[in-house]
Motif scaffolding. Structure first.
Motif: not given
Length: 358
Positions: A112-128
């Motif tokens: 979608g063109y406006a595309n504001p920031i989405t933050i993914f809050v499960n950062i521990e899973k990403i880091m693991g």
């Protein structure tokens, strides 16, 4: 301070769209507490918000959404996609979207063109996931153009990590995690100066690539970004703070007098950068690729930029893997332009290595 003023100009969060389980994550609770006055709007999924995504015609809300809307979700599918240029892998995103509004950006076409920031809050899973993925690679035995020693993970493909870092500590957590991963480092490109990141102590395990282009062109197409001179001015500080500082000449846009403007940019780099920063400097050179759909949208909110971005007289069609109709400079023209800019780099900033140019 420049950072505080710029953050205030870029982000004033009034609305937060969030998935139902966002409070189950510490990062989600932290962000909600940071913006206590924001209107909370619960949605079933971060990427299915009809009033935000896919509304190419609603350009009157474009910049408002960029500045005032934040989306919180969790990243479910984790994978590291192989890459061959500025990194070896593209890491699972800790965010998506951007508060800045560069008129050539390819990311809005995906969500979608406006595309504001989405933050993914499960950062521990990403880091693991990243720690396990790096461990599976073992020691990097063969030097290459991406890095002589480490496996490199791109964490900023779908946004700008410097802006994300003004919202929460996802980027800080990743930078500090990679200090202790023995065989890998992080990288991301940025058009935003966030001086808070000078305190992250990356210990040379994070490569920050400051995106640069001639000043006047940046003022036209780099909407809502930090001015070019401010990006150059902070490079010594980031190098002293423990970052590996690179630059990214991207996108390179052709127009009458373009090479003279690049010459002035290189003069400024020569004057501002200290010897230690120059000695370790490497660049990537990426010429413009534009998109027909984005061109149509831009004509409704920033037509002046399209005068330099949309040049059918010197561009040719290139279809993307997803079937979108992109345009780039014609082969013969582009070959000449790449050679001209590479030659100018060799002449004026010989200390700056060129990782690739295309």
């Amino acid at each position: 301070m420049l950072h505080e003023k710029t953050i205030d100009q870029l982000l004033t969060i009034h609305e937060i769209y969030h998935e139902p389980n966002i409070r189950e994550f510490a990062r989600g609770r932290e962000i909600l507490a940071k913006y206590p006055d924001a209107k909370l709007i619960e949605v079933p999924a971060h990427n299915k918000i009809p009033e935000l995504f896919g509304f190419e015609g609603a350009v009157e809300d474009w910049l408002w959404n960029k500045k005032n809307v934040l989306i919180l979700g969790s990243k479910h599918s984790l994978s590291a996609r192989p890459n061959t240029r500025s990194s070896h892998w593209v890491a699972p995103s800790q965010s998506n979207g951007c508060t800045m509004s560069c008129s050539y950006c390819y990311v809005p076409r995906r969500k979608g063109y406006a595309n504001p920031i989405t933050i993914f809050v499960n950062i521990e899973k990403i880091m693991g996931y990243l720690e396990r993925h790096a461990a599976r690679q073992g020691k990097k035995l063969i030097p290459d153009l991406t890095d002589p020693e480490y496996w490199v993970y791109e964490i900023g493909e779908n946004g700008d990590c410097s802006a994300d870092a003004a919202i929460c500590d996802n980027v800080k957590d990743l930078v500090q995690q990679f200090r202790s991963i023995p065989n890998a480092k992080l990288t991301f490109a940025t058009k935003f100066v966030n001086r808070q990141m000078l305190d992250y102590d990356p210990q040379r395990k994070t490569r920050i690539r400051f995106s640069l282009m001639p000043h006047q062109m940046s003022k036209l197409v780099d909407v809502r970004t930090t001015p070019i001179s401010d990006r150059i001015a902070v490079m010594n500080d980031f190098r002293e703070a423990g970052y590996e500082v690179n630059v990214s000449f991207a996108p390179v846009i052709y127009y009458e007098g373009w090479l003279d403007d690049w010459r002035r940019l290189f003069d400024e780099m020569n004057d501002v950068l200290d010897d230690e920063t120059k000695k370790k400097l490497v660049t990537e050179i990426i010429f413009l690729t534009h998109n027909e759909q984005l061109h149509d949208v831009n004509m409704n909110w920033h037509p002046k930029a399209e005068e330099v971005l949309w040049r059918p007289d010197i561009q040719q069609v290139k279809y993307s893997q997803s079937g979108q109709r992109n345009v780039r400079y014609k082969n013969n023209t582009k070959r000449e332009l790449v050679n001209e800019l590479v030659n100018l780099c060799t002449e004026m900033i010989p200390y700056c290595g060129i990782r690739y140019a295309f």
